[in-house]
Design an enzyme around this catalytic site. Sequence first.
Site, PDB file in Angstrom:
ATOM      1  N   ASP A 298      33.774  -5.068-146.243  1.00 27.02           N
ATOM      2  CA  ASP A 298      33.957  -6.620-146.595  1.00 27.02           C
ATOM      3  C   ASP A 298      33.846  -7.723-145.684  1.00 27.02           C
ATOM      4  O   ASP A 298      33.054  -7.057-144.413  1.00 27.02           O
ATOM      5  CB  ASP A 298      35.796  -6.466-146.778  1.00 27.02           C
ATOM      6  CG  ASP A 298      36.401  -7.748-147.537  1.00 27.02           C
ATOM      7  OD1 ASP A 298      35.493  -8.740-147.774  1.00 27.02           O
ATOM      8  OD2 ASP A 298      37.407  -7.530-148.063  1.00 27.02           O
ATOM      9  N   GLU A 493      43.942 -15.429-150.684  1.00 26.89           N
ATOM     10  CA  GLU A 493      43.732 -14.416-149.444  1.00 26.89           C
ATOM     11  C   GLU A 493      44.996 -14.797-148.516  1.00 26.89           C
ATOM     12  O   GLU A 493      46.134 -15.126-148.795  1.00 26.89           O
ATOM     13  CB  GLU A 493      42.395 -14.275-148.566  1.00 26.89           C
ATOM     14  CG  GLU A 493      41.412 -13.759-149.636  1.00 26.89           C
ATOM     15  CD  GLU A 493      40.056 -13.260-148.849  1.00 26.89           C
ATOM     16  OE1 GLU A 493      40.008 -12.695-147.859  1.00 26.89           O
ATOM     17  OE2 GLU A 493      39.008 -13.714-149.382  1.00 26.89           O
TER      18      GLU A 493
HETATM   19  C1  BGC Z   1      34.158 -17.035-147.836  1.00 24.80           C
HETATM   20  C2  BGC Z   1      34.888 -16.151-148.456  1.00 24.80           C
HETATM   21  C3  BGC Z   1      35.319 -15.261-147.691  1.00 24.80           C
HETATM   22  C4  BGC Z   1      35.928 -15.325-146.575  1.00 24.80           C
HETATM   23  C5  BGC Z   1      36.512 -14.345-145.824  1.00 24.80           C
HETATM   24  C6  BGC Z   1      35.104 -17.720-146.643  1.00 24.80           C
HETATM   25  O1  BGC Z   1      34.202 -18.500-146.118  1.00 24.80           O
HETATM   26  O2  BGC Z   1      33.965 -18.069-148.599  1.00 24.80           O
HETATM   27  O3  BGC Z   1      34.024 -15.674-149.503  1.00 24.80           O
HETATM   28  O4  BGC Z   1      36.065 -14.073-148.391  1.00 24.80           O
HETATM   29  O5  BGC Z   1      35.349 -16.384-145.970  1.00 24.80           O
HETATM   30  O6  BGC Z   1      37.293 -14.912-144.448  1.00 24.80           O
HETATM   31  C1  BGC Z   2      37.352 -10.588-149.695  1.00 27.74           C
HETATM   32  C2  BGC Z   2      36.810  -9.987-150.507  1.00 27.74           C
HETATM   33  C3  BGC Z   2      35.618 -10.473-151.029  1.00 27.74           C
HETATM   34  C4  BGC Z   2      34.714 -11.154-149.787  1.00 27.74           C
HETATM   35  C5  BGC Z   2      33.381 -11.807-150.392  1.00 27.74           C
HETATM   36  C6  BGC Z   2      36.495 -11.264-148.481  1.00 27.74           C
HETATM   37  O1  BGC Z   2      37.317 -12.074-147.706  1.00 27.74           O
HETATM   38  O2  BGC Z   2      38.726  -9.952-149.026  1.00 27.74           O
HETATM   39  O3  BGC Z   2      37.699  -9.431-151.663  1.00 27.74           O
HETATM   40  O4  BGC Z   2      35.012  -9.740-152.051  1.00 27.74           O
HETATM   41  O5  BGC Z   2      35.275 -11.618-149.054  1.00 27.74           O
HETATM   42  O6  BGC Z   2      33.698 -12.906-150.840  1.00 27.74           O
END
Ligand code: BGC
Ligand code: BGC
Length: 593
Positions: A298, A493
Site C-alpha cells: 500500500d 480513510e
Molecule cells: C493519495 C491516496 C492515498 C493517500 C495515502 C493521497 O495523497 O491520493 O491515493 O491513498 O494519499 O495517504
Molecule cells: C489506500 C489504498 C489505496 C492506495 C492507493 C492507500 O492509502 O489504503 O486502499 O489503494 O492508497 O490510492
Amino acid sequence: MKKHFLSLFIMLLLLFTHTACISKAPAGKNTLKSVAGKTPEELLASMTLAEKVGQMTQAERGDLYKGDITEYALGSVLSGGGSTPAQNTPEGWVTMFNGFTEESLKTRLGIPVVYGLDAVHGHNNALNATILPHNVGLGAIAAGNQERGAQAAYTAGRITAEEMRATGARWTFAPVLGVAEDVRWGRTYESYSENVGIVTLMGANVIKGLQDNGVAACMKHFLGEGQAKDGRNQGNALLDRAGIERIFPPYRAAIEAGALSLMPSFSSVNGVKMHESKDLLTDLLKNEMGFEGFIVSDWAALTQLSGGNYKAQIANAINAGVDMVMATNGRDSWVNFIEHLQELVNEGKVPITRIDDAVLRILRFKQRIGLFDAPLTKKAGAIGVDANRAAARTLVAESLVLLRNENNAIAKLPSYKRILVAGQGAHDIGMQCGGWTITWQGKHGFITKGTTVLEGIQNAAKGKASITYAESGKVEGTFDAVIAVIGEDPYAETEGDRSNQINIRTRDMNMLREVYDYNCPVIVIMLSGRPMTIGDEYKKWEAFIAAWLPGSEGGGIADVLFGSKDFTGRTPYTWRKTINGEVLFPFGYGLTK
Ligand code: BGC
Ligand code: BGC
C-alpha cells in the site's frame, strides 16, 4: 514587465514538466518491442537484477520524469486518489496510458508497464463516469437477498470494468474484503458488511464481474483491518488462529474466484505490521492457501515498518512476501527502493529466489491480463453511458433500507400535493458520492455528472405534486410532508475515523428543527457511509431511510419513494443509539412499504 516575463517563463516551465510525462518521446530513437509469444519464464531467465527490481517497482504518475520508465525499466505506475491526467476525459486517460506504455516498450526487453488505480465504486477518478453506490450500499442489497446481492456485485464489477477499459485502464485496487466491526472506522463504507458471509459473497462476485470484463482485481486489505482496536484506521488487531479463520473466508473465496492481486493492510495483527508479516503473507496466503497472484504494497506503507531505516524496511517487506512496492513518498522513494533492493540482494539479505518468485508472479499477471499481446489501447470509448447509469440507478433503489415507517408514511407519499425537500444532501452530487470520488477525500458540490436526490424527486413528481426545495428547511408555505436529507460530509480513510459518536451534523440538526415546525410528517433520508448515532432523534421522524452513499444516480431513491418499487435492502450493519450502546435496528433489519 520583467515580472511578467518571469511568470510567463514559470508557466511554460510548469506546462512542460506537467505534460512531459505523458507526451510521446521523439520518434526514431528507440523502437517499440513486443513480448507477444514469450513466456514469463523465458523473460525472467533473460533479465538482469536491475530489470527484475524494476518490475517490482510502482511509482505514482506524478513522481515520474519523462524517460524514467525506460531508464529504470519500471514495472508499474499508479494514480493515487484523484491523480488524473490534466485532460480528464477517456481520450486524456488513453493518451497518458499509451505514453507510459510506449516508454516501457522501449526498454531492452520491452515488458509493458501495468497501471493501477482505485476504481472502488465505478471508475471514480474519471470525470463523468458512472459512480456506483459505495460497498456498504451493495452490502445492503445482499443483506436483503443473497442472490440479488450477488447479481449486484457482478453488475458493479462489470460496469466498473467497462468504464475503465473505455479509458484504457486494466487494474483496480478493489475490492475491500475487510469486515468492518467498529463503525467508527473511516473505511466502514468500503466494507460490504459487518457480516463475513456477505463480504465473502460480494467480494467473489465483484471480482468475477471485473475480471470477466477485462480488468484485474486487487483484493485488499489483508488482513484484519476491520478488527483494529476502536475502529482505528491502520491500527492493531488482536487475533488468534480462530480469529484469523473467522475473517479469512472472503479472501479464500476471492482466490477461488481467481483474484489476480492482493494488497496487504496498513494495519497490524498482534503488533506486527501486515506488510512485514511473513506468517500471514507467505506462510498462510501463498503457501497454505495457494494464492498465485502478486502482492502489491500500500501507499508508502514500507516506511511504517520496523527496522529503523528504509533499506531494512524494504528487506522486511520483500522477505515477508511483498512482490511489488508502491513507493509513493516522492520520486526518491522509488529510486532509492531500486538501489536498496539491489544492494540487499548482492549482500545476501534478500535471496534471489524471492526476487525471481516476485517477478514471475508479476509477469504472469501481465500476460494474463493481455498486456503482452496488446499493450496499447487503440481508441478511447465512452463512460457514464445511459445503460450503465440506468443499471446503477437500479442498484441504488435496491440498496435502500427502510428503518422506520409510522402511520404508513411512505405509502401516502405519492398522494401528497405539496412536498418540501430540505437539507444540503438533497442537492449535492459530491455528498451522495462520498470519498474516493474525483478526489481522494471527495467533496461537496457538483463535482461530476449525476442526478441529485432532489432532481429524482422532481422528475417523479412532475405533474402530480409541487416540490419546494429549501436547503435550510426555512421557507414560507404549508406542506403535506417534508423529505429531509441528512448525512455525513465526504471523507476517506483516516479522515473518516471517529473517536466517539457519529453525530448528526449541526447543519442538519438546524434544518431538522426548522422542518419539525411545519407540523406535517417528516421523512428522513440519510446519506452516510455507516450507521450514524442518532440517539432518540429518529422518534420525531415518521419514516427513516438509510440510502448509504448511493453515487451519481440519485434518481433511484425516488423510484422507490414514488414508484412501484418496494424496499428490498436490509441493513448490513447494526444500528446503535450510541457507540456500543443500545441496538436500534439489528443487522438484517428493514421494512417494506
Ligand atoms: C493519495 C491516496 C492515498 C493517500 C495515502 C493521497 O495523497 O491520493 O491515493 O491513498 O494519499 O495517504
Ligand atoms: C489506500 C489504498 C489505496 C492506495 C492507493 C492507500 O492509502 O489504503 O486502499 O489503494 O492508497 O490510492
